[in-house]
Design a protein around this motif. Structure first.
Motif, short mmCIF file in Angstrom:
data_model
loop_
_atom_site.label_atom_id
_atom_site.label_comp_id
_atom_site.label_asym_id
_atom_site.label_seq_id
_atom_site.Cartn_x
_atom_site.Cartn_y
_atom_site.Cartn_z
N UNK A 240 0.84 -1.19 0.00
CA UNK A 240 0.00 0.00 0.00
C UNK A 240 0.88 1.25 0.00
N UNK A 241 1.99 1.18 0.71
CA UNK A 241 2.94 2.31 0.72
C UNK A 241 3.51 2.54 -0.67
N UNK A 242 3.94 1.47 -1.34
CA UNK A 242 4.50 1.62 -2.69
C UNK A 242 3.46 2.20 -3.64
N UNK A 243 2.24 1.71 -3.52
CA UNK A 243 1.15 2.17 -4.39
C UNK A 243 0.84 3.65 -4.11
N UNK A 244 0.85 4.03 -2.84
CA UNK A 244 0.51 5.40 -2.47
C UNK A 244 1.53 6.41 -2.99
N UNK A 245 2.80 6.04 -2.94
CA UNK A 245 3.85 6.94 -3.45
C UNK A 245 3.67 7.13 -4.96
N UNK A 246 3.45 6.05 -5.68
CA UNK A 246 3.23 6.15 -7.13
C UNK A 246 1.97 6.97 -7.42
N UNK A 247 0.91 6.74 -6.63
CA UNK A 247 -0.32 7.50 -6.83
C UNK A 247 -0.14 8.98 -6.55
N UNK A 248 0.67 9.30 -5.53
CA UNK A 248 0.92 10.71 -5.22
C UNK A 248 1.64 11.39 -6.38
N UNK A 249 2.63 10.71 -6.96
CA UNK A 249 3.31 11.28 -8.11
C UNK A 249 2.32 11.60 -9.23
N UNK A 250 1.45 10.63 -9.51
CA UNK A 250 0.47 10.81 -10.59
C UNK A 250 -0.52 11.91 -10.27
N UNK A 251 -0.80 12.13 -8.98
CA UNK A 251 -1.79 13.15 -8.61
C UNK A 251 -1.33 14.55 -8.97
N UNK A 252 -0.02 14.74 -9.20
CA UNK A 252 0.48 16.06 -9.63
C UNK A 252 -0.19 16.51 -10.92
N UNK A 253 -0.58 15.53 -11.76
CA UNK A 253 -1.22 15.84 -13.04
C UNK A 253 -2.56 16.54 -12.81
N UNK A 254 -3.22 16.25 -11.69
CA UNK A 254 -4.54 16.81 -11.43
C UNK A 254 -4.54 18.13 -10.68
N UNK A 255 -3.37 18.61 -10.23
CA UNK A 255 -3.32 19.83 -9.42
C UNK A 255 -3.83 21.06 -10.17
N UNK A 256 -3.46 21.28 -11.46
CA UNK A 256 -3.98 22.46 -12.16
C UNK A 256 -5.50 22.51 -12.20
N UNK A 257 -6.13 21.35 -12.32
CA UNK A 257 -7.59 21.31 -12.35
C UNK A 257 -8.21 21.83 -11.07
#
Length: 477
Positions: A240-257
């Protein structure tokens, strides 16, 4: 917007560097499960009050009615908080056993989940309380920055052995409760309630709206957080930790929205109220194009720099390119819809959309039940992408059938071609330098090349205007 980006930056330091280096993978995974489970509980405990408060408060002209309404909003969350609390108390062992089927570490933290969820729910109530008085900056700071700074301090103390993990977890609960109490103090400073019962309030209308909003809030949270909770049932908790770190990186794409939607929501509501559908279509297409230009670049930058990013993390977190890709694609699918959500939630059809969302939230759970046992954390990423793609497609078709509008233009095709070329051009360009230097060089080169081409093609009026404004300022200096 500045506060939002500040919070995201602090979160990035915590997630990518401090948690991964100062805490074991097992306990970091446990924290992610706790916070995700609390977030899923939060819309239920809040009972739709934050949205209801914002929607109805300004409609009351009589002060006694306003006070009665505020009293109602303070008490509404207790309708579900009390039953959930009693259930957590009397069924603590059964709930803990269920959550700890794969990871026994989770069993003793059921109460932590309840208290964090409780704190999150009433924080949102008091934050809405301040927003109806047109004071949102402090609340946004508390929401985006306070707990992240607190976690930074706790992680540093953990690193120097000033505290242990058990204390850290207790302090995390206290942190969320303290945030709520501070927010309550600020809300009461703006307007201290006078508890009053007014029988002339349209209580059933308010109550039914709150129930509908619970569905909407639950849908959004389930789509975002259920994957981490369900991973806990099927894989070792460190995954879950590994998945969360990867997911956090990807969440940067949604910040402008998140920043743009603060602007497009009121604009969309105004155009819908005025029935100016020509201007609405223009806003729909411009917001989609602008978000695609920016979010698309962030996604390509992320993919191109991913190898260097993972060199900055412990080895156990590597190899999650697949997860970053699929979750990032889900965020891009959100971006290309522009202000689609604003159109739906400000229209007369919001009830239908909320119920469709609930159906898709259930479908998300089904996708996870199917794919996680088969593919582990990769399956969770694919399930998230499939759920978001399906949900966004239905929303897209709903707006098209209802208003005859689509967000897509020829210029979006041009942007897609430029992004694809940029990814191919820089994917294998990697100077033999330290990772941070590589990331900085590639980001500057790719950003300069990309915005140069976007400006030359004039695909977006808004972005071209911003670039011209920057050039004019440089010339003046």
């Amino acid at each position: 917007m500045l506060v939002t980006y500040l919070g995201f930056g602090i979160g990035a330091v915590n997630v990518l560097f401090l948690y991964t280096n100062f805490m074991s993978d097992t306990y970091y995974g446990l924290i992610q499960v706790m916070l995700s489970a609390a977030l899923i509980l939060m819309p239920l405990m809040a009972f739709g009050v934050p949205n209801t408060l914002v929607k109805f408060y300004s409609s009351f002209q009589d002060q006694n009615q306003k006070e009665g309404f505020l009293t109602l909003m303070l008490l509404f969350p207790l309708l579900l908080i009390i039953p959930i609390g009693l259930l957590s108390y009397f069924a603590n062992e059964a709930i803990g056993t269920f959550l700890a089927r794969e990871n026994p570490e989770v069993k003793e933290y059921v109460w932590y989940i309840f208290w964090i969820g409780f704190a999150m729910a009433y924080f949102e109530v008091f934050y809405a309380w301040t927003r109806v008085h047109l004071k949102s900056v402090f609340g946004n700071f508390m929401k985006e920055v306070f707990c992240r700074v607190g976690q930074t301090v706790l992680l540093v103390l953990l690193y120097f052995d000033s505290i242990d993990v058990s204390f850290f977890l207790k302090a995390l609960v206290v942190l969320y409760l303290a945030r709520t109490l501070i927010m309550k103090g600020y809300a009461y400073h703006l307007h201290r309630p006078r508890l009053k019962v007014v029988r002339t309030l349209p209580n059933w209308k308010i109550f039914s709206y709150s129930l509908i909003i619970i569905l909407g809030g639950s849908t959004a949270i389930i789509l975002l957080e259920i994957d981490k909770v369900m991973l806990n049932h099927y894989v070792q908790i460190e995954n879950v930790a590994y998945y969360s770190v990867a997911g956090f990186m990807a969440s940067a794409v949604g910040v402008p929205g998140r920043a743009m939607h603060q602007i497009t929501y009121p604009l969309t509501a105004k155009l819908l109220n005025e029935k100016d559908f020509f201007a609405l279509k223009r806003l729909y297409q411009k917001s989609a194009l602008t978000l695609f230009v920016i979010s698309g670049l962030l996604f390509v930058l992320l993919l191109s720099n991913l190898n260097d990013l993972y060199l900055l993390l412990p080895d156990t977190y590597g190899g999650a390119w697949f997860i970053v890709f699929w979750i990032g694609m889900a965020k891009v699918s959100d971006a290309v819809l522009g202000n689609n959500n604003a159109i739906l939630y400000n229209s007369d059809y919001y009830r239908a959309v909320l119920f469709m969302g609930m159906g898709l939230a259930l479908l998300t759970i089904v996708f996870n039940l199917w794919l996680i046992p088969e593919y582990g954390i990769k399956g969770a990423a694919i399930a998230s992408f499939m759920a978001f793609l399906l949900y966004n497609t239905i929303k897209l078709l709903f707006v098209w059938r209802t208003y005859g509008m689509l967000p897509f233009t020829v210029n979006m095709g041009k942007v897609l071609a430029v992004l694809f070329f940029l990814l191919l051009l820089f994917q294998y360009v990697r100077p033999n330098l330290p990772p941070l230097v590589n990331i900085a060089i590639k980001t500057v080169l790719m950003g300069g090349f990309y915005f140069g081409v976007v400006y030359r093609l004039n695909v977006s009026e808004d972005i071209s205007a911003v670039i011209r404004s920057i050039f004019r300022r440089i010339k003046k200096e």
